[in-house]
Write a protein that holds these residues in place. Structure first.
Motif, PDB file in Angstrom:
ATOM      1  N   ASP A  27       0.370  -1.139  -0.091  1.00  0.00           N
ATOM      2  CA  ASP A  27       0.501  -0.140  -0.199  1.00  0.00           C
ATOM      3  C   ASP A  27       0.625   1.404  -0.346  1.00  0.00           C
ATOM      4  O   ASP A  27       0.230   2.121   0.191  1.00  0.00           O
ATOM      5  CB  ASP A  27      -0.693   0.107   1.457  1.00  0.00           C
ATOM      6  CG  ASP A  27      -1.966  -1.098   1.507  1.00  0.00           C
ATOM      7  OD1 ASP A  27      -2.752  -0.468   0.459  1.00  0.00           O
ATOM      8  OD2 ASP A  27      -1.922  -1.966   1.521  1.00  0.00           O
ATOM      9  N   GLY A  28       2.477   0.696   0.129  1.00  0.00           N
ATOM     10  CA  GLY A  28       2.606   2.526  -0.044  1.00  0.00           C
ATOM     11  C   GLY A  28       3.938   2.141   0.702  1.00  0.00           C
ATOM     12  O   GLY A  28       4.269   2.399   1.911  1.00  0.00           O
TER      13      GLY A  28
ATOM     14  N   GLY C 327       0.516  20.796   4.712  1.00  0.00           N
ATOM     15  CA  GLY C 327      -1.262  20.514   4.298  1.00  0.00           C
ATOM     16  C   GLY C 327      -1.351  21.126   5.672  1.00  0.00           C
ATOM     17  O   GLY C 327      -2.929  20.393   6.028  1.00  0.00           O
ATOM     18  N   ARG C 351     -11.054   5.508  -5.585  1.00  0.00           N
ATOM     19  CA  ARG C 351      -9.321   4.455  -5.518  1.00  0.00           C
ATOM     20  C   ARG C 351      -8.818   6.086  -4.612  1.00  0.00           C
ATOM     21  O   ARG C 351      -8.202   6.613  -5.139  1.00  0.00           O
ATOM     22  CB  ARG C 351      -9.228   4.609  -7.100  1.00  0.00           C
ATOM     23  CG  ARG C 351     -10.659   3.327  -7.797  1.00  0.00           C
ATOM     24  CD  ARG C 351     -10.488   1.817  -7.750  1.00  0.00           C
ATOM     25  NE  ARG C 351      -9.276   1.484  -7.441  1.00  0.00           N
ATOM     26  CZ  ARG C 351      -8.888   0.953  -8.403  1.00  0.00           C
ATOM     27  NH1 ARG C 351     -10.063   0.082  -9.692  1.00  0.00           N
ATOM     28  NH2 ARG C 351      -7.715   0.331  -8.849  1.00  0.00           N
ATOM     29  N   PHE C 352      -7.749   5.180  -4.169  1.00  0.00           N
ATOM     30  CA  PHE C 352      -6.576   5.889  -3.350  1.00  0.00           C
ATOM     31  C   PHE C 352      -5.097   5.243  -4.162  1.00  0.00           C
ATOM     32  O   PHE C 352      -4.770   4.501  -4.089  1.00  0.00           O
ATOM     33  CB  PHE C 352      -6.653   5.479  -1.834  1.00  0.00           C
ATOM     34  CG  PHE C 352      -7.830   6.270  -1.237  1.00  0.00           C
ATOM     35  CD1 PHE C 352      -7.789   7.829  -0.977  1.00  0.00           C
ATOM     36  CD2 PHE C 352      -9.130   5.206  -0.929  1.00  0.00           C
ATOM     37  CE1 PHE C 352      -8.595   8.863  -0.733  1.00  0.00           C
ATOM     38  CE2 PHE C 352      -9.949   6.490  -0.273  1.00  0.00           C
ATOM     39  CZ  PHE C 352      -9.958   7.344  -0.464  1.00  0.00           C
ATOM     40  N   ASP C 353      -4.224   5.703  -4.082  1.00  0.00           N
ATOM     41  CA  ASP C 353      -2.817   6.007  -4.215  1.00  0.00           C
ATOM     42  C   ASP C 353      -1.749   6.323  -3.454  1.00  0.00           C
ATOM     43  O   ASP C 353      -1.537   7.283  -3.016  1.00  0.00           O
ATOM     44  CB  ASP C 353      -2.252   6.814  -6.108  1.00  0.00           C
ATOM     45  CG  ASP C 353      -1.131   7.007  -6.045  1.00  0.00           C
ATOM     46  OD1 ASP C 353      -0.037   5.972  -5.528  1.00  0.00           O
ATOM     47  OD2 ASP C 353      -0.172   7.480  -7.372  1.00  0.00           O
ATOM     48  N   ALA C 354      -2.239   4.876  -3.034  1.00  0.00           N
ATOM     49  CA  ALA C 354      -1.695   5.353  -1.212  1.00  0.00           C
ATOM     50  C   ALA C 354       0.764   5.154  -2.112  1.00  0.00           C
ATOM     51  O   ALA C 354       0.385   6.245  -0.936  1.00  0.00           O
ATOM     52  CB  ALA C 354      -1.630   4.076  -0.876  1.00  0.00           C
ATOM     53  N   ARG C 355       0.820   4.834  -2.785  1.00  0.00           N
ATOM     54  CA  ARG C 355       2.808   5.585  -2.904  1.00  0.00           C
ATOM     55  C   ARG C 355       2.460   6.413  -2.807  1.00  0.00           C
ATOM     56  O   ARG C 355       2.942   7.252  -2.481  1.00  0.00           O
ATOM     57  CB  ARG C 355       3.080   4.320  -4.088  1.00  0.00           C
ATOM     58  CG  ARG C 355       3.907   4.774  -4.575  1.00  0.00           C
ATOM     59  CD  ARG C 355       4.384   3.592  -5.451  1.00  0.00           C
ATOM     60  NE  ARG C 355       4.168   1.935  -5.644  1.00  0.00           N
ATOM     61  CZ  ARG C 355       4.484   1.599  -4.456  1.00  0.00           C
ATOM     62  NH1 ARG C 355       6.287   1.731  -4.332  1.00  0.00           N
ATOM     63  NH2 ARG C 355       4.479  -0.207  -4.588  1.00  0.00           N
ATOM     64  N   MET C 357       0.134   9.386  -2.029  1.00  0.00           N
ATOM     65  CA  MET C 357       0.095   9.388  -0.283  1.00  0.00           C
ATOM     66  C   MET C 357       1.080   9.551   0.674  1.00  0.00           C
ATOM     67  O   MET C 357       1.669  10.594   0.937  1.00  0.00           O
ATOM     68  CB  MET C 357      -1.284   9.250   0.426  1.00  0.00           C
ATOM     69  CG  MET C 357      -2.407   9.902  -0.770  1.00  0.00           C
ATOM     70  SD  MET C 357      -4.287   8.569   1.036  1.00  0.00           S
ATOM     71  CE  MET C 357      -3.987   6.939   0.523  1.00  0.00           C
ATOM     72  N   THR C 358       1.759   8.376   0.104  1.00  0.00           N
ATOM     73  CA  THR C 358       3.197   8.455   0.517  1.00  0.00           C
ATOM     74  C   THR C 358       4.239   9.562   0.700  1.00  0.00           C
ATOM     75  O   THR C 358       5.223   9.888   1.907  1.00  0.00           O
ATOM     76  CB  THR C 358       3.683   6.779   0.958  1.00  0.00           C
ATOM     77  OG1 THR C 358       3.034   5.492   1.285  1.00  0.00           O
ATOM     78  CG2 THR C 358       4.836   6.489   1.747  1.00  0.00           C
ATOM     79  N   SER C 359       4.325   9.043  -0.568  1.00  0.00           N
ATOM     80  CA  SER C 359       5.616  10.311  -1.379  1.00  0.00           C
ATOM     81  C   SER C 359       5.311  11.250  -0.799  1.00  0.00           C
ATOM     82  O   SER C 359       5.944  12.243  -1.358  1.00  0.00           O
ATOM     83  CB  SER C 359       5.699   9.768  -2.061  1.00  0.00           C
ATOM     84  OG  SER C 359       4.783  10.338  -3.225  1.00  0.00           O
ATOM     85  N   ARG C 360       3.952  12.148  -0.642  1.00  0.00           N
ATOM     86  CA  ARG C 360       4.347  12.941  -0.122  1.00  0.00           C
ATOM     87  C   ARG C 360       4.025  13.707   1.489  1.00  0.00           C
ATOM     88  O   ARG C 360       3.303  14.563   2.020  1.00  0.00           O
ATOM     89  CB  ARG C 360       2.875  14.159  -1.157  1.00  0.00           C
ATOM     90  CG  ARG C 360       1.319  13.588  -1.029  1.00  0.00           C
ATOM     91  CD  ARG C 360       0.138  14.166  -1.498  1.00  0.00           C
ATOM     92  NE  ARG C 360      -1.202  14.138  -0.998  1.00  0.00           N
ATOM     93  CZ  ARG C 360      -2.105  13.409  -1.562  1.00  0.00           C
ATOM     94  NH1 ARG C 360      -1.482  12.830  -2.493  1.00  0.00           N
ATOM     95  NH2 ARG C 360      -3.023  12.961  -1.063  1.00  0.00           N
ATOM     96  N   ARG C 361       4.364  12.551   2.762  1.00  0.00           N
ATOM     97  CA  ARG C 361       4.036  12.904   3.813  1.00  0.00           C
ATOM     98  C   ARG C 361       4.343  14.027   4.417  1.00  0.00           C
ATOM     99  O   ARG C 361       5.251  14.432   3.571  1.00  0.00           O
ATOM    100  CB  ARG C 361       4.647  11.495   4.527  1.00  0.00           C
ATOM    101  CG  ARG C 361       3.849  10.274   4.422  1.00  0.00           C
ATOM    102  CD  ARG C 361       4.648   8.983   5.284  1.00  0.00           C
ATOM    103  NE  ARG C 361       5.182   9.226   6.437  1.00  0.00           N
ATOM    104  CZ  ARG C 361       5.709   9.140   7.147  1.00  0.00           C
ATOM    105  NH1 ARG C 361       7.024   8.419   6.787  1.00  0.00           N
ATOM    106  NH2 ARG C 361       6.267   9.601   8.087  1.00  0.00           N
ATOM    107  N   CYS C 362       3.895  14.248   5.030  1.00  0.00           N
ATOM    108  CA  CYS C 362       3.973  15.255   6.015  1.00  0.00           C
ATOM    109  C   CYS C 362       5.762  15.712   5.924  1.00  0.00           C
ATOM    110  O   CYS C 362       6.176  14.957   6.768  1.00  0.00           O
ATOM    111  CB  CYS C 362       3.523  15.394   7.071  1.00  0.00           C
ATOM    112  SG  CYS C 362       3.666  17.001   8.563  1.00  0.00           S
TER     113      CYS C 362
ATOM    114  N   VAL D  97       2.442   5.427   5.206  1.00  0.00           N
ATOM    115  CA  VAL D  97       1.395   6.500   4.982  1.00  0.00           C
ATOM    116  C   VAL D  97       0.117   6.705   6.320  1.00  0.00           C
ATOM    117  O   VAL D  97       0.138   8.225   6.052  1.00  0.00           O
ATOM    118  CB  VAL D  97       0.698   5.788   3.780  1.00  0.00           C
ATOM    119  CG1 VAL D  97      -0.450   5.265   4.603  1.00  0.00           C
ATOM    120  CG2 VAL D  97      -0.523   7.762   3.053  1.00  0.00           C
ATOM    121  N   ASP D 100       2.243   9.438   9.901  1.00  0.00           N
ATOM    122  CA  ASP D 100       1.977  10.976  11.152  1.00  0.00           C
ATOM    123  C   ASP D 100       0.457  10.786  11.364  1.00  0.00           C
ATOM    124  O   ASP D 100      -0.290  12.262  11.397  1.00  0.00           O
ATOM    125  CB  ASP D 100       1.615  11.625  10.115  1.00  0.00           C
ATOM    126  CG  ASP D 100       3.261  11.591   9.356  1.00  0.00           C
ATOM    127  OD1 ASP D 100       4.278  11.689   9.781  1.00  0.00           O
ATOM    128  OD2 ASP D 100       3.650  11.872   7.934  1.00  0.00           O
TER     129      ASP D 100
END
Lengths: 379, 379, 379, 379
Positions: A27-28, C327, C351-355, C357-362, D97, D100
Motif C-alpha cells: 500500500d505504499g 498541509g 480509489r486511493f494511490d497509497a504510494r 500519498m506516502t511520497s507526499r507525506r507531511c 502513509v 503521521d
C-alpha cells in the motif's frame, strides 16, 4: 550571523536509525535513499561526517563485486563531499536472531555470530577511515533465562576479544558502548551512562573503549548529569544530540526539551569536547529523502545557536553577576582540601550558624531566569 | 514452614525514612516512637538490625547529658533485644540549609557543615558498633548554578576527606553512597547504580566505599540489572528491598512488583550476598507505632518466601529442564575465550546458519511461565 | 517591549504549595512570609491574583478574633494592591488524617471531616470574592482497602454535596477538580485530565465543575494533548503553568521543557482562554521571601514572551507558508462530513494511490525548525 | 484443580501484534504462521476467541479469489475449533502513509483512505461474526502541524461516520477506541483511559462506542484505577491483559507486575465483567510458531490462577476480618448522602476529633500482607 549558516566549523555527523525501519507493503512503501546518495545530500547541507552501519556498505551475504562497488561509491561520495566517516556501527536491529541478545544471547553460536559481525563492521570502519566503532546496547528478553552475572561476563568477553582484534589488525579504532534505556529489546543489560562507565573499568583494555551516548534517553532538568561523569574521565567518545523523548526520535536539538539541550551543549563547550556532534535520522520520520536537507540543516542550525548561547552564558556580565551573587563561582573552591588530622580536628570543632546559612540560601531564581531569557532569545 | 516464621536466621534490618516526616499540626499529629522504643518493637518481631540516622541518637544542639542518656537508652535496647545497628546515616533531609545540595552546595560553608555532620554521624556509628555509614544522595536545585564537573569534584573531595577521617580515627567503618533517581531535591547528582560505581572508582580509597541501593527506584522487568554490576565488583554494601514504585515507599517486598523482587532476591541468593536485608519504614505511612509490628513482620515473611522460591528455582527439576531446553545454561560458557590471532582468524571465517539459529531462538515462554507459577505459588 | 514588562494586562496568579512545606528544625528554619505580606509582594511585581489555601486565612481551630484579623489584613492587602483572589483551595496536605484519602478515606468520619473542611474553604473563597474553589487530587495508600468503584462513588457524592452547598448558599463559586499523577499519597484516584473530564460528566451538576490542571505533570512533546480536550468542552477553569518535571516544582515557565510550554501557551492563545495563568510557588525552593520577586517576575516575563511567540506563530508569513506546504491547514476541513448512505457508498469505492500519498507525506521538518527558531529567539 | 487446566469456561482471546512485526532479511527471517493455522493452534490450547486484523484476512489489493479463499479457510478453522472472532481490528501499523496520523492526518486524502480501510475492516468483522471492531490509537508526529482541537474534530468526525456506516449496514458491531501512551507514532492524541471516555461522551452515538484497554500501559500500584472508570460506566468493551511494562509486550499476565494484574483481575471479577480476556501475542517474541502453545497456555493458566485468588479474596475469613478491621467495608456507605440544607447545616457544625481520627488511621499493613500472601500462594 555566521553561527547560523551551514559551514564546516563543527563536527556535525549524521546517521540513519534504524536502517531497516522502512517496510515494503502493497500500500505504499518508503524506500530509503542509497548510502552514497545520503552522503552527497549531507555534504550539500554542510555536514562534516556520516555514521554508517556495517550493512549499509557491506550487507550480509553480498558478493565480492557488490562489496567493491559499494565501497567504491561510498569512497567517491566521501571524496567528492570532503566528508569523513565519523564512526561505523554494527547493526543488530532488524535481525530476529539477535532479538534475545547478541553478545549475551543464551545461544553460544549467536554470540559468536554477533562477534564475527562486529569484527566485519570494524573492518568496514577501518577501510573507510573511521576512528570509532559503535556497538549497540545489549538487551534481554527473558530475565529468567539470562543470568545477570553471566551476561556481564559474556559482554566483557566479547568487548575484550574485539579490542584484541583491533590491536592485532593494527587498527587505531576505538570502540564505543551504548548506554541505553530499555526500548526495543526487553531490558537493557546496561541502561545508564554510569553503568557503561563502570563496565568499561572492568575491561582488559579500558583505554580503548568509551561511550556513545547523549541525553541518557530521558527528559529531565539537568539532563547533563551522567554525561558529566563520562566527560570527567575522558570517556565521551561520541555525543548523540537527538532529543529522545519517549521512544520516538524527535530530530532537531531541543525541539522538545531545549533546556536540557542547552545545558548539555554548555557542558560540551565548557569541557572543550572535540568529538562528533551526532544526530540519528529516522528514515521513517523523514517522509522520504526530500526532508533530509531541512532536517539536517535544522539540527546544525539549532546546535550552533545553542553553542552561541552557551558562549554568551560565559561572557554575559549580568549572568556572571548572578553567578557570583548566588555563590555559584564558589563551587570550584575546595571545601576542606585533602584530609589530614589537623584539618579533621579543626573542622570537627568549627561552629556554624545554620540559621544564617539557611537565610542566605542559593538565590538561583535570578540566574535561572537569565538562562530562560538566554534560551528564549530575550537577551 | 519455618521460613515463614520470625527468626534470627536472616540479617533483616529496618530504619525510618524520613525521620522528620511527621508534621505537628493543630488538627492531628503523628508522633513517631522514640528510637529505643522502635528497637524494642523491632526486636519483638525478630529483626536483626536497625539503621539509625545521626539525629535519632545525637540531634544537633543536644546537651551532653541528653546525648549520654540517648546512647544509654539505645545501647540498653540493643543489649536487651540482641539487635545490632546495621548502619548509621547522616540525615540531611528536613534541613532547608541542605536543600540545594550538601557536599555539593554552592555555599562553601554549607559544604563544610555537611562534612562535619557526616563526621559526627560516623562517630555515632562507631560508638554503636555499626560497620557501615550511609551518605545520602546529592541533589541539585539550580542546574545553572551548579557546574556538574565542579559538583563531582566537591563530592569526591568530601568522600575522600571522610575516608581519611575514618582511617585516622581507627574506625573499621565502610561508607556507602546512595544512588537515587531525582526525588525530593531537584536533580540527583548521581542518579544510578552505575553512576555510583563509576564515581567510587575515582576515589582515593575506593576499597572503603560501596553502595546502598536496591531496586534502582524504578519498576521494570529485570530490576536486578544494575544491582548485578554492584554485586559483580563486591560493592553492594547494603541492599534496600522496599519496592519503590513511583515516589511513595510501598513497604513490603514486592507488594507491587513481586516479579522484580523475586529476581532481585534470586540474584542475592545466587551470589551469596551476606549484607543486611534492609527496609525503610515510612512513619507517615504506618498510621502510628501500632502498625510497625504488622509491617516489619510482613516484610520478613515476604522476603523469606522469596528466598524459598529462589532456592526452589535452583532445585526444581522442571525449571532446570526448561533452563536447559532454552539454552540458558550455555550462557556461563565462554563465547570465544581470550583473543589470540588464531581465534580471530578462525572466527572470521566461521560459517553460521542464521536461519537455523533464528528458528531455534530462545523458547523462554515455558521457563517464564514456570517462574510465574513459582512466584504465584502454583508450584 | 511591553510584553516583557510587569503589567496588569494578563491574569497572572500565584499561590504557595505546599503551605506546610517548611519545617522548623533546631538547625535553621524557613519561615514562610505571612499571607498578607505575600499579597503585597506579589502586587509589587504586578501580579493580578493570588490563590489561597483555606488554612492561610482560616487555620483550623483559630479563634474568631484571629479569623477576623486575618480576613481584615488580607482584604486590606487586596484593596491596597488591586489584586483579586483567583481561587481558594481546600488544603489537605500536611494533615496525616487525610494521608489515606480525604473524600474517599475508608473512614466515614474522615470523609465527613474533609467535606466540612471543603465547605469552610468555599466559605472563605466566597467571602474573599473568589470565583473558583480548587479541590485537591484524591489519593489512595492501600489499593486492597480501597475498592475503586466505591471510591469513585464517594468522590462523586462529596462533589455533588459541595455543589448543593454552593447553590444553597447562593454562591457563584465554581469548583475545580485536580487531575494529577501519583505523587505524595500513593496512587491518585483520578490521575489524568481525561479521567477528570469523564468524572465530571457523571456529576449531578456537571456545569458547576471543571478542571484545575496544566502540563498533566509529565514532560513530553505535545504536552498540550489532554489540555486540549478540557478546552474543547469548556472545562479548563484554571491552568497551572509550572513546568512539573519529575516531582519537583520547577518554577518558571519552560525552564526545563520550553517546547511543551510553548505549545500549551499557543493553545491557550488560540482558544482565547481567559482564566487565570497560575503558578505555584514552592516556599522551600525560594530560599526565603527574598526570592519571590525574582521568581514571580520571571514567571510572568517568560509567559509573556511565549504569548508573543504564539502570536508570532500565527502571523509569521514563513510559518504560514510552511503550514500550508505540509498541509496542516487542511486539518480544519472535514474528511468525509456527516454519514449518509451516499457518502458511505462513494467512499467505499473511492480509489486511493497509497504510494503517492506516502511520497507526499507531511514534511513537518521545515515547520518544526521554524518553531525551534521561534522558541530560541532566532526569528 | 480445574481452574489451572485448559477449558472453555473463560472468554480467552488472542491476537497478533503487530502483524507486520517480522522482517525478512538475508540473515534469518521469522515467518509468521498463517491466520488459519494460528486459529487451529489456539483452539488446540483451549482458547475461546481470536482477534483478527483486517489485513490478516483481507490484505489490501488482494484479488477476489484470494479473499474468498482466506474467508473460507478462516471460517473452516473457526468451525472446526469452535472458536469465535472476538473482535476485528483496522491495522494501521506498518503503513508509512499512516505514520503521521490516520483519521487525523493533515492530508485529507489519507484521512479518507483510513476511514475507508476501517469500513472494510468492519465489513470483515461483520462477515466473521465479530461483535466488536477495534480502532487503533491516533498518533501525531509534528505537534506544530497538528492543531489539537482540529485533530479532535477529525477523530470525532471519523468515528461518527463509522457509527453511521455500521447502522446503515445493519451490523450489530460496536466500536472500540484504544487509549494508549505514546509509543510508535510520536504523541498519542488520546493517551489515557479517561481521555477516551471523555471523547466518547462527545460522539453522536456514544452508546455504540467503548474502550479496548487494560493496564493503561504503565506499571504502578493500583493499575486498576482508570479501568475502574470505564467499568463504572459500562464502557470496557475489551480488556487487554498483557502486562505492558515499558514499551515491550511482556506476554503472560503479571510476569512482571503481578500485583497490578491481581488488582485488575479482582476488579473484573467483582464487577462481573463478561467481555473477552484478551492477550496480544508479539510474533517477534515467540521465536516462531512453536512457542505459541506454551505462551497461550501460560496466559490462561496465570489468569485462571488470578481469578481464583480474587475469589479467595472475597471468601477468605481472615481477609474479610482485615477489611473490617481497617474500615474498608465502610467505604460503600454514603458519607453525607445527597445535599439538603439541613444536612449542610448539620455537617457544618459537627465536631470532629482529628487526633482520634489520625490515631485510628487505616491499618492497611495487615491487609496488604494478606494480599501479598494470597498473590504469592502462601495462603
Amino acid at each position: 550571523m555566521s553561527v547560523f549558516e551551514p559551514g564546516s566549523d563543527r563536527k556535525f555527523a549524521f546517521g540513519r536509525s534504524p536502517i531497516f525501519g522502512s517496510v515494503a507493503t502493497p500500500d505504499g512503501s518508503v524506500a530509503p535513499v542509497e548510502t552514497w546518495e545520503l552522503i552527497y545530500q549531507l555534504g550539500d547541507v554542510g555536514a562534516w561526517g556520516v555514521a554508517l552501519h556495517d550493512d549499509e556498505v557491506a550487507p550480509s551475504g553480498a558478493a565480492p563485486a557488490e562489496l567493491d562497488d559499494n565501497f567504491d561509491k561510498v569512497s567517491k561520495a566521501l571524496d567528492s563531499t570532503g566528508m569523513v566517516v565519523s564512526m561505523t556501527r554494527t547493526n543488530l536491529s532488524g535481525y530476529p536472531v539477535f532479538d534475545d541478545g547478541a553478545f549475551t544471547s543464551v545461544d553460544r553460536e549467536v554470540r559468536r555470530y554477533a562477534i564475527q559481525k562486529a569484527m566485519r563492521g570494524i573492518d568496514v570502519g577501518a577501510e573507510l577511515g573511521a576512528d570509532l566503532h559503535d556497538l549497540p546496547a545489549e538487551g534481554v528478553s527473558s530475565v529468567a533465562a539470562t543470568a545477570p552475572l553471566d551476561a556481564l561476563d559474556r559482554y566483557r568477553e566479547a568487548i575484550d576479544f574485539l579490542c584484541g582484534y583491533v590491536s592485532d589488525q593494527g587498527y587505531s579504532t576505538r570502540l564505543a558502548v551504548h548506554a541505553k534505556s530499555p526500548a526495543h529489546r526487553g531490558e537493557s543489560l546496561i541502561a545508564t551512562i554510569g553503568g557503561a562507565l563502570a563496565f568499561v573499568n572492568t575491561l582488559d583494555r579500558p583505554e580503548m573503549v568509551g561511550l556513545n551516548t547523549g541525553f541518557a534517553h530521558r527528559a529531565s532538568p539537568g539532563g547533563c548529569y551522567g554525561v558529566d561523569q563520562a566527560l570527567a574521565v575522558g570517556k565521551l567518545f561520541n555525543v548523540e544530540l537527538n532529543a529522545h523523548v519517549g521512544h520516538e526520535p524527535n530530530p532537531g536539538v531541543g525541539s522538545a526539551s531545549v533546556g536540557d539541550a542547552f545545558f548539555l551543549v554548555k557542558l560540551l563547550v565548557e569541557t572543550n569536547y572535540d568529538g562528533p556532534l551526532h544526530f540519528d535520522l529516522d528514515v521513517g520520520y523523514l517522509g522520504g529523502a526530500a526532508g533530509i536537507c531541512d532536517l539536517v540543516g535544522g539540527c546544525m542550525r539549532t546546535c550552533r545557536a545553542l553553542v552561541a548561547k552557551a558562549k554568551r552564558f560565559a561572557d554575559d556580565p549580568e549572568i556572571r553577576d548572578a553567578l557570583t551573587e548566588c555563590g555559584a563561582t564558589e563551587l570550584a573552591e575546595p571545601s576542606v582540601g585533602p584530609f589530614c588530622p589537623d584539618a579533621g580536628r579543626m573542622l570537627s570543632v568549627e561552629r556554624f550558624d545554620a540559621r544564617a546559612m539557611t537565610s542566605r540560601r542559593c538565590r538561583g531564581q535570578r540566574l535561572d531566569q537569565l538562562v530562560a531569557d538566554l534560551v528564549l532569545g530575550l537577551r
